[in-house]
Scaffold this active site. Structure first.
Site, PDB file in Angstrom:
ATOM      1  N   LYS A 184       0.884  -1.155   0.000  1.00 46.11           N
ATOM      2  CA  LYS A 184       0.000   0.000   0.000  1.00 46.11           C
ATOM      3  C   LYS A 184       0.929   1.213   0.000  1.00 46.11           C
ATOM      4  O   LYS A 184       1.549   1.543   1.009  1.00 46.11           O
ATOM      5  CB  LYS A 184      -0.908  -0.015   1.228  1.00 46.11           C
ATOM      6  CG  LYS A 184      -2.036   0.990   1.178  1.00 46.11           C
ATOM      7  CD  LYS A 184      -1.951   1.906   2.373  1.00 46.11           C
ATOM      8  CE  LYS A 184      -2.787   3.142   2.205  1.00 46.11           C
ATOM      9  NZ  LYS A 184      -2.032   4.369   2.540  1.00 46.11           N
ATOM     10  N   GLY A 241       4.758   4.074  10.642  1.00 48.30           N
ATOM     11  CA  GLY A 241       3.948   5.282  10.619  1.00 48.30           C
ATOM     12  C   GLY A 241       3.549   5.690  12.017  1.00 48.30           C
ATOM     13  O   GLY A 241       4.292   5.463  12.977  1.00 48.30           O
ATOM     14  N   SER A 242       2.377   6.279  12.126  1.00 46.55           N
ATOM     15  CA  SER A 242       1.961   6.853  13.402  1.00 46.55           C
ATOM     16  C   SER A 242       1.464   5.784  14.358  1.00 46.55           C
ATOM     17  O   SER A 242       1.085   4.688  13.958  1.00 46.55           O
ATOM     18  CB  SER A 242       0.850   7.874  13.172  1.00 46.55           C
ATOM     19  OG  SER A 242      -0.342   7.201  12.803  1.00 46.55           O
ATOM     20  N   ARG A 243       1.447   6.144  15.626  1.00 48.87           N
ATOM     21  CA  ARG A 243       0.935   5.245  16.651  1.00 48.87           C
ATOM     22  C   ARG A 243      -0.540   4.953  16.417  1.00 48.87           C
ATOM     23  O   ARG A 243      -0.972   3.798  16.503  1.00 48.87           O
ATOM     24  CB  ARG A 243       1.138   5.916  18.011  1.00 48.87           C
ATOM     25  CG  ARG A 243       0.821   5.074  19.204  1.00 48.87           C
ATOM     26  CD  ARG A 243       1.515   5.710  20.400  1.00 48.87           C
ATOM     27  NE  ARG A 243       1.155   5.152  21.668  1.00 48.87           N
ATOM     28  CZ  ARG A 243       1.760   5.498  22.815  1.00 48.87           C
ATOM     29  NH1 ARG A 243       2.733   6.401  22.810  1.00 48.87           N
ATOM     30  NH2 ARG A 243       1.415   4.959  23.954  1.00 48.87           N
ATOM     31  N   GLY A 245      -2.202   5.075  13.615  1.00 50.88           N
ATOM     32  CA  GLY A 245      -2.351   4.231  12.434  1.00 50.88           C
ATOM     33  C   GLY A 245      -1.945   2.795  12.702  1.00 50.88           C
ATOM     34  O   GLY A 245      -2.650   1.852  12.325  1.00 50.88           O
ATOM     35  N   GLY A 246      -0.823   2.619  13.361  1.00 49.36           N
ATOM     36  CA  GLY A 246      -0.351   1.272  13.664  1.00 49.36           C
ATOM     37  C   GLY A 246      -1.311   0.529  14.566  1.00 49.36           C
ATOM     38  O   GLY A 246      -1.616  -0.647  14.343  1.00 49.36           O
ATOM     39  N   GLU A 265       5.937  -0.209  13.258  1.00 52.24           N
ATOM     40  CA  GLU A 265       6.922   0.651  13.905  1.00 52.24           C
ATOM     41  C   GLU A 265       6.250   2.000  14.037  1.00 52.24           C
ATOM     42  O   GLU A 265       5.859   2.605  13.039  1.00 52.24           O
ATOM     43  CB  GLU A 265       8.155   0.733  13.014  1.00 52.24           C
ATOM     44  CG  GLU A 265       9.323   1.425  13.690  1.00 52.24           C
ATOM     45  CD  GLU A 265      10.223   2.065  12.666  1.00 52.24           C
ATOM     46  OE1 GLU A 265      10.631   1.404  11.720  1.00 52.24           O
ATOM     47  OE2 GLU A 265      10.459   3.272  12.825  1.00 52.24           O
ATOM     48  N   CYS A 302      12.433   8.262  12.600  1.00 52.80           N
ATOM     49  CA  CYS A 302      11.929   7.491  13.745  1.00 52.80           C
ATOM     50  C   CYS A 302      12.917   7.557  14.897  1.00 52.80           C
ATOM     51  O   CYS A 302      12.559   7.362  16.046  1.00 52.80           O
ATOM     52  CB  CYS A 302      11.753   6.021  13.395  1.00 52.80           C
ATOM     53  SG  CYS A 302      11.431   5.681  11.685  1.00 52.80           S
ATOM     54  N   GLU A 392       5.590  11.634  21.293  1.00 50.15           N
ATOM     55  CA  GLU A 392       6.435  12.021  20.185  1.00 50.15           C
ATOM     56  C   GLU A 392       5.865  13.265  19.491  1.00 50.15           C
ATOM     57  O   GLU A 392       4.657  13.349  19.237  1.00 50.15           O
ATOM     58  CB  GLU A 392       6.516  10.867  19.170  1.00 50.15           C
ATOM     59  CG  GLU A 392       7.448  11.157  18.004  1.00 50.15           C
ATOM     60  CD  GLU A 392       7.548   9.980  17.027  1.00 50.15           C
ATOM     61  OE1 GLU A 392       6.727   9.062  17.106  1.00 50.15           O
ATOM     62  OE2 GLU A 392       8.472  10.019  16.186  1.00 50.15           O
TER      63      GLU A 392
END
Lengths: 530, 530
Positions: A184, A241-243, A245-246, A265, A302, A392
């Site tokens: 994706k 990506g973002s927290r 999103g993950g 991650e 990151c 973050e």
């Protein structure tokens, strides 16, 4: 000249959709041509069907064939030429030199995995000898190897349009493991994605592999990613990506009738401990190194050093003063997307509004979507009582936490969430304090550095780019380096199978020449296998 | 004589609770003494606090010290003597000979892991050499090793009161990995659990390890298991039991603020394919072997052959007739608990009520809580359209699926859920059919057998006792054999750390004598490390 058509690459076919989107040049705000297909669940189903069909065929090719395929992808990416870095620069605002380096990292990564597959790093076969005379029961002939887990969904990251994107680390390790990949692509760099996707597709075709080994879906909707993770043919997910999103992907994966692993991650502030001896010896040099690491790439790594922890005193005062000077003169840098620039500005504003956090410096203003570096200082007692200070802020913002004593420093270490990295700056006189911190930091981070800066992640065998939650969703692995191949493998044992039916990796005589364990020990030429 | 007191073993303390429960002898229904503490969330918190305190200390001991500790546990279990197998027989209804064998398996497993830890199987260190002259950027000194993931919760299984219980495979692999363990003992055999728990505790104390390395909680409530998995100090979970139980734990683990891995071994019907050549050559011998595997231990094995798949014809008719004869004369056997016996009776009744499934034989009636072996036959078309026929009936029940042709046999294979094992009985003339089935079975099972029966799981290096969902919650690993140690490890990388601060596993000169990779290749004595 390579064409960017805006099509989805589903196996060997170019697919258009009615709904389309365009990329934006973050430096100017200009909309870029062409329009790109905006994939949805229908396209996911097509790609997943091809991937499932390809999986048993692709995992059955020899390690050498798989390695040659990875090498061919690298060569095809190089053959795109400057158009690739030029398009990536347009779509991301990243400078050309950085992108040239990132391309080398990407092709080097593919070749490292090719070498690792050739060296047997995917199969890891183990054979246990039959013991037909054993009492009370004989032991069967047991042979184990690892195979690809099945089709893998890879989510391209915004901040590495080459090295963590279409042909990035997750794709390289999944292909190396023998898994078809559906990427994706990140919607911020669809042209870059298509160029790289076509390079992979050409390698699939040239190698005579089933078309479903690789597909590229671009799109802007959360629905696309959700459908991909929910598809029953997908067996594992790689995400950077973002927290938020993950975690959303983790929830979808855990809620499937058949749950699957998600390697996300997500979030790391990469604490850096400046120990007293180091501060006394070289506060100014530390400040120079720190601000260089902080502002590199507009802080969009990151491993960006978002947290500095030190004992109060003259050394720290000197460090803060020097760092403030550097930050104040730091040039603004264009961020990857308007969304990322907006989130950075909001994150900084949240800290600026607090009475218990001091803003000691900020960098220059810039053009649209630019990042102004910012440095904050807070007392450890405040940090320990305000969890929001651990969040973050993606970009070139960092917080110095001033500790009253070594006990408070250890308390700050213990209060940290999981991290990709933790860094110690130290002199020999700091070893006792460092030794007390190390067991705490081992619990918190995947990589522990001394006298360096966390940005810069070497692609090699000993690298760990991972760590406890929320740095990642799974601390048992890494997303960079050859150990990453284990993410996408599962072991299969063959008991008493006739030689004619055994896979080559575990056949007598070791026809593939792989390193194997026999009865728990490295196999030697003298091991006679029936 | 060892005392069974009914206490929880929380670190070095014996803890009683107000609420208590007693075990039941399933053969007689008699309630057994003494009463056992029934732990709840309060006791979980105590054990977890001790385990978290112990974790960094325990993982820091040398591989040799950890191995010696595992060896000591094995010796202490042997030193309990016959009281252990006698109590286990009372609590489980399993025969003494089986329990004597299971005790040997348990101690052998502990010693195998001890040897594996000595051989470096836990640490797997990797070193990449620094390249200070490399352009454009030097490479740092990178050294990686694996460490224990943190405190592990182990759920004892009902069906192996020794080998998959308090000192079973999950406990052995977690301790070998350097993780403290909190066992939730199965409430069906609390006396057996306490005896083994005291053997482990004595080894902890004799080795001078922190008391939190091991705790044993017994109890009857779902609340106990839920609190254990939810505790933030627990970092991984091992479970063997029902699908519903395993999935409940997975949901709790996935819903934590910090999600953690759950290794749940849940449900498998272990398909056995009788290929035409084998049936023609030896239908009667296959029937004898099958019913022996089916009825062993009242069918209470995860690897019990619950599904037979074969082509219609004279060979299959002979097999069914012979198997029916053996099943009809099979003695009844006491099941582990009244609950398991009741579930077995309900599962069999569900199949008996169906018009599209034929009951071709059942074994003898027995005493309370006994299992009567049962054999069913259905056409493949029925099996393919009725998912309920794929559900595990835990006990000595099996279903023969009759296929019209090889295509239907492959369709049945494709329709299977994930399995611990898949078995092929074959002759050389069956190789083509077997070769077509193998890629399908590799996707479905962790272990593929030829010309054997799936019961009997060797504890060795090449074993895979695992498989795709719902056989387990995580197909990337095994619960039996030395590869299981990877479940409870995570990699940590050390970058440019001073030699004085490096863990011994990655120090120059390799003081622990571990096998290590240097720049991706096995280290040799000639590797000069600075």
């Amino acid at each position: 000249m390579n064409d960017i058509t805006g099509a989805l690459l589903i196996g060997s076919r170019d697919i258009a959709t009615e709904r389309r989107f365009r990329a934006v040049d973050p430096a100017s705000g200009a909309v870029l041509e062409p329009a790109f297909a905006d994939a949805g669940p229908g396209e996911v189903a097509q790609a997943a069907a091809l991937a499932a069909e390809a999986a048993p065929l692709y995992r059955a090719i020899t390690p050498e064939a798989r390695a040659a395929f990875l090498d061919a992808i690298a060569a095809n990416i190089e053959a795109i030429g400057d158009e690739l870095t030029a398009r990536a620069a347009q779509e991301t605002g990243l400078p050309a030199a950085r992108l040239t380096g990132e391309r080398a990292r990407t092709t080097g990564q593919l070749r490292l995995f090719a070498g690792w597959v050739r060296a047997g790093g995917a199969d890891e076969p183990r054979l246990d000898s039959p013991l037909p005379e054993r009492a009370p029961l004989p032991r069967a002939d047991l042979r184990m190897r690892h195979i690809g887990i099945g089709p893998v969904a890879v989510f391209g990251a915004s901040n590495f349009p080459l090295a963590f994107s279409v042909a990035g680390g997750d794709t390289a390790s999944a292909l190396a493991a023998g898994c078809p990949v559906i990427v994706k692509g990140h919607p911020a760099h669809p042209g870059t994605s298509e160029l790289v996707g076509r390079a992979i597709r050409a390698a699939v075709s040239d190698a005579g592999l089933p078309e479903g080994v690789f597909s590229l879906l671009t799109g802007t909707s959360n629905e696309l990613g959700g459908a991909l993770v929910a598809d029953p043919r997908i067996k594992a997910v790689g995400f950077t990506g973002s927290r938020a999103g993950g975690l959303a992907l983790c929830r979808i994966a855990a809620g499937r009738p058949e749950p699957i692993p998600v390697y996300a991650e997500m979030s790391s502030i990469n604490p850096v401990f400046l120990l007293p001896g180091a501060l006394n010896a070289r506060a100014e040099a530390l400040a120079t190194g720190f601000v260089g690491s902080l502002t590199m790439g507009a802080g969009q790594f990151c491993t960006n050093p978002g947290l500095i922890i030190a004992l109060a005193g003259g050394g720290l005062d000197r460090f803060i003063a020097a760092a403030a000077t550097h930050v104040s003169s730091a040039a603004a840098a264009t961020m990857l997307t308007p969304g990322i620039a907006g989130a950075y500005a909001r994150g900084v504003a949240t800290l600026e509004e607090r009475a218990d956090v001091a803003e000691v410096a900020h960098g220059n203003e810039g053009g649209p979507n630019s990042c102004r570096a910012t440095l904050f200082v807070a007392e450890a007692a405040v940090f320990l009582s305000e969890p929001v200070l651990s969040h973050e802020v993606f970009g070139a913002s960092s917080l110095v936490v001033r500790c009253a004593d070594a006990g408070e420093m250890r308390a700050v270490a213990r209060a940290l969430e999981g991290q990709l990295t933790a860094t110690l700056h130290l002199e020999p006189e700091d070893h006792a304090l460092a030794a007390a911190l190390l067991p705490i930091l081992e619990d918190k981070a995947g990589r522990i550095l001394a006298n360096g800066w966390p940005t810069g992640v070497e692609v090699c065998h000993a690298m760990v780019h991972g760590g406890p939650f929320p740095a990642t969703s799974d601390p048992r692995s890494t997303s960079v380096g050859t150990l990453a191949i284990r993410r996408f493998l599962r072991p299969v044992c063959y008991q008493d199978l006739p030689e004619a039916l055994l896979p080559a990796a575990v056949q007598a005589g070791n026809p593939l020449g792989l390193p194997r364990l026999v009865d728990g020990k490295p196999e030697t030429d003298g091991d006679a296998r029936p």
